[in-house]
Design a protein around this motif. Structure first.
Motif, mmCIF file in Angstrom:
data_model
loop_
_atom_site.group_PDB
_atom_site.id
_atom_site.type_symbol
_atom_site.label_atom_id
_atom_site.label_comp_id
_atom_site.label_asym_id
_atom_site.label_seq_id
_atom_site.Cartn_x
_atom_site.Cartn_y
_atom_site.Cartn_z
ATOM 1 N N VAL A 163 0.884 -1.160 0.000
ATOM 2 C CA VAL A 163 0.000 0.000 0.000
ATOM 3 C C VAL A 163 0.925 1.214 0.000
ATOM 4 C CG1 VAL A 163 -1.787 1.276 1.236
ATOM 5 C CG2 VAL A 163 -1.829 -1.225 1.199
ATOM 6 N N ALA A 164 0.862 1.979 -1.071
ATOM 7 C CA ALA A 164 1.830 3.061 -1.262
ATOM 8 C C ALA A 164 1.320 4.350 -0.635
ATOM 9 C CB ALA A 164 2.090 3.269 -2.750
ATOM 10 N N ASP A 165 2.204 4.996 0.084
ATOM 11 C CA ASP A 165 1.895 6.298 0.664
ATOM 12 C C ASP A 165 2.452 7.359 -0.278
ATOM 13 O OD1 ASP A 165 1.545 8.556 2.151
ATOM 14 O OD2 ASP A 165 2.305 7.688 4.017
ATOM 15 N N THR A 166 1.585 8.163 -0.874
ATOM 16 C CA THR A 166 2.053 9.150 -1.854
ATOM 17 C C THR A 166 2.727 10.331 -1.190
ATOM 18 O OG1 THR A 166 -0.052 10.300 -1.799
ATOM 19 C CG2 THR A 166 0.196 8.568 -3.427
ATOM 20 N N GLY A 167 2.692 10.362 0.146
ATOM 21 C CA GLY A 167 3.301 11.480 0.842
ATOM 22 C C GLY A 167 2.345 12.642 1.007
ATOM 23 N N CYS A 168 1.189 12.574 0.390
ATOM 24 C CA CYS A 168 0.193 13.642 0.512
ATOM 25 C C CYS A 168 -0.982 13.147 1.344
ATOM 26 C CB CYS A 168 -0.301 14.080 -0.862
ATOM 27 S SG CYS A 168 1.001 14.330 -2.050
ATOM 28 N N GLY A 169 -0.741 12.144 2.154
ATOM 29 C CA GLY A 169 -1.815 11.634 2.990
ATOM 30 C C GLY A 169 -2.727 10.668 2.263
ATOM 31 N N GLN A 170 -2.414 10.378 0.997
ATOM 32 C CA GLN A 170 -3.257 9.449 0.263
ATOM 33 C C GLN A 170 -2.568 8.090 0.147
ATOM 34 O OE1 GLN A 170 -4.025 10.224 -3.868
ATOM 35 N NE2 GLN A 170 -5.935 9.062 -3.852
ATOM 36 N N LEU A 171 -3.315 7.039 0.463
ATOM 37 C CA LEU A 171 -2.791 5.690 0.317
ATOM 38 C C LEU A 171 -3.356 5.080 -0.961
ATOM 39 C CD1 LEU A 171 -3.215 4.535 4.018
ATOM 40 C CD2 LEU A 171 -1.094 5.176 2.883
ATOM 41 N N LEU A 172 -2.472 4.389 -1.696
ATOM 42 C CA LEU A 172 -2.889 3.817 -2.978
ATOM 43 C C LEU A 172 -2.606 2.327 -3.012
ATOM 44 C CD1 LEU A 172 -1.460 6.481 -5.456
ATOM 45 C CD2 LEU A 172 -3.822 6.259 -4.649
ATOM 46 N N LEU A 173 -3.442 1.600 -3.720
ATOM 47 C CA LEU A 173 -3.195 0.178 -3.948
ATOM 48 C C LEU A 173 -2.093 0.068 -4.995
ATOM 49 C CD1 LEU A 173 -6.932 -0.939 -4.098
ATOM 50 C CD2 LEU A 173 -5.328 -1.313 -2.201
ATOM 51 N N ASP A 174 -0.947 -0.459 -4.575
ATOM 52 C CA ASP A 174 0.224 -0.566 -5.447
ATOM 53 C C ASP A 174 0.373 -2.037 -5.808
ATOM 54 O OD1 ASP A 174 2.651 -0.360 -6.713
ATOM 55 O OD2 ASP A 174 3.800 -0.088 -4.869
ATOM 56 N N TRP A 175 0.053 -2.373 -7.070
ATOM 57 C CA TRP A 175 0.024 -3.780 -7.475
ATOM 58 C C TRP A 175 1.399 -4.250 -7.928
ATOM 59 C CZ3 TRP A 175 -4.431 -5.345 -5.740
ATOM 60 C CH2 TRP A 175 -5.537 -4.503 -5.783
ATOM 61 N N LYS A 176 1.579 -5.559 -7.954
ATOM 62 C CA LYS A 176 2.823 -6.126 -8.489
ATOM 63 C C LYS A 176 2.939 -5.754 -9.955
ATOM 64 C CE LYS A 176 2.961 -9.957 -5.284
ATOM 65 N NZ LYS A 176 2.375 -11.287 -5.017
ATOM 66 N N LEU A 177 4.120 -5.262 -10.341
ATOM 67 C CA LEU A 177 4.314 -4.851 -11.729
ATOM 68 C C LEU A 177 4.323 -6.073 -12.628
ATOM 69 C CD1 LEU A 177 7.036 -2.085 -11.344
ATOM 70 C CD2 LEU A 177 4.561 -1.959 -11.023
ATOM 71 N N GLU A 178 3.770 -5.906 -13.823
ATOM 72 C CA GLU A 178 3.746 -7.012 -14.777
ATOM 73 C C GLU A 178 4.246 -6.548 -16.131
ATOM 74 O OE1 GLU A 178 0.395 -9.829 -14.860
ATOM 75 O OE2 GLU A 178 -0.428 -8.635 -13.225
ATOM 76 N N ILE A 179 5.130 -7.378 -16.730
ATOM 77 C CA ILE A 179 5.596 -7.130 -18.095
ATOM 78 C C ILE A 179 4.560 -7.718 -19.043
ATOM 79 C CG2 ILE A 179 7.426 -7.588 -19.758
ATOM 80 C CD1 ILE A 179 8.686 -6.099 -17.596
ATOM 81 N N ARG A 180 4.130 -6.914 -20.009
ATOM 82 C CA ARG A 180 3.078 -7.374 -20.914
ATOM 83 C C ARG A 180 3.445 -7.092 -22.360
ATOM 84 N NH1 ARG A 180 -1.751 -8.394 -18.593
ATOM 85 N NH2 ARG A 180 -1.954 -7.915 -16.375
ATOM 86 N N PRO A 181 2.909 -7.900 -23.272
ATOM 87 C CA PRO A 181 3.154 -7.630 -24.696
ATOM 88 C C PRO A 181 2.523 -6.311 -25.117
ATOM 89 C CG PRO A 181 1.902 -9.686 -24.395
ATOM 90 C CD PRO A 181 2.050 -9.061 -23.046
ATOM 91 N N VAL A 182 3.132 -5.668 -26.086
ATOM 92 C CA VAL A 182 2.577 -4.414 -26.613
ATOM 93 C C VAL A 182 2.950 -4.346 -28.092
ATOM 94 C CG1 VAL A 182 4.609 -2.993 -26.063
ATOM 95 C CG2 VAL A 182 2.360 -1.923 -26.174
#
Ligand SMILES: [Zn+2]
Length: 267
Positions: free
Chosen positions: A79-98
């Motif tokens: 759970v990422a703290d943006t430093g502005c008092g907002q907490l965000l759901l920080d998901w596992k990064l995924e490499i995807r085709p593009v």
């Protein structure tokens, strides 16, 4: 007599703040990483938020427990703290085709100081949940001296800057790492890239790349394109990783050395 047996542990939990039955639920979670908890009272809400800000590991466990991963279909990194008092759901990064077109359009829109390449060998995108964070584009080396030697080059690596930095944490490293593994799987022996001399190379180092040259640069990687006003005339650093491909690339078998037997016989 059988008494009602609905969730006895929940029935027993009384909020120490408001004295009512304690409530702690995930009311909503959005694809833009925001989420909303529901509690029995404001004091309880404040306590939980403070706890999450203090202890990211506990926060992740709590959000998992409340069903965030099931709800949105991604694995939580933290759970990422943006430093502005907002907490965000920080998901596992995924490499995807593009596709090449989509990657090139992404670079045009988000790259700070470069045009998109006109061709590639391969590339990929990296996502955090539903958020496309960045792309990597790998092609032939631009410097003539590096061409035709089993070398490919990360021509562009672009991470957008209009998302909270916490969500993009480690994205560069993962793309550099992926680009090298993919080059190796495709039979290349070496992969290189350039950074501006004034850029940090931390994500390359973290991905096992080595700084190998300081290049006095004029044109930035795009000899086939007219330079735009925004392209800087500054020095570059070349980074590389030596690979160990299991299969060789475009290599003709080396013929066995044949001794000039006729001459020997004649002697
Ligand atoms: Zn309460």
């Amino acid at each position: 007599m059988v008494l009602a047996c609905e969730a006895p542990e929940r029935a027993a939990a009384i909020c120490s703040w408001c004295g009512e039955a304690a409530v702690l639920e995930l009311a909503e979670a959005w694809s833009d990483h925001a989420f909303q908890l529901e509690t029995c009272c404001h004091a309880s809400y404040e306590e939980v938020c403070a706890g999450m800000a203090d202890d990211p590991a506990w926060a992740r466990g709590l959000l998992r427990h409340l069903g965030a991963e099931v709800l949105l279909g991604h694995g939580l990194r933290r759970v990422a703290d943006t430093g502005c008092g907002q907490l965000l759901l920080d998901w596992k990064l995924e490499i995807r085709p593009v596709s090449f077109t989509r990657a090139a359009n992404f670079v045009r829109r988000h790259h700070a100081h470069n045009a998109a390449p006109t061709a590639w060998r391969y590339g990929a995108a990296i996502t955090n949940g539903a958020t496309l964070l960045g792309v990597v584009m790998v092609g032939n080396p631009v410097a003539r001296g590096l061409m035709g030697r089993g070398t490919v080059e990360v021509n562009r690596l672009c991470i957008r800057r209009d998302v909270p930095r916490a969500l993009a944490w480690n994205a560069c490293s993962q793309l550099y790492g992926w680009a090298a593994r993919e080059a190796e799987a495709r039979g290349f022996e070496r992969i290189v890239t350039y950074t501006r001399a004034d850029e940090e190379g931390g994500s390359l180092r973290a991905a096992g790349w080595i700084k190998e040259a300081h290049v006095r640069g004029r044109s930035w990687n795009s000899p086939t394109r007219a330079r735009t006003d925004r392209a800087p005339l500054i020095d570059k650093l070349r980074w590389s990783r030596t690979l160990k491909p299991r299969r060789a690339l475009h290599r003709l078998p080396v013929p066995p050395t044949i001794m000039p037997l006729t001459l020997d016989a004649a002697a």
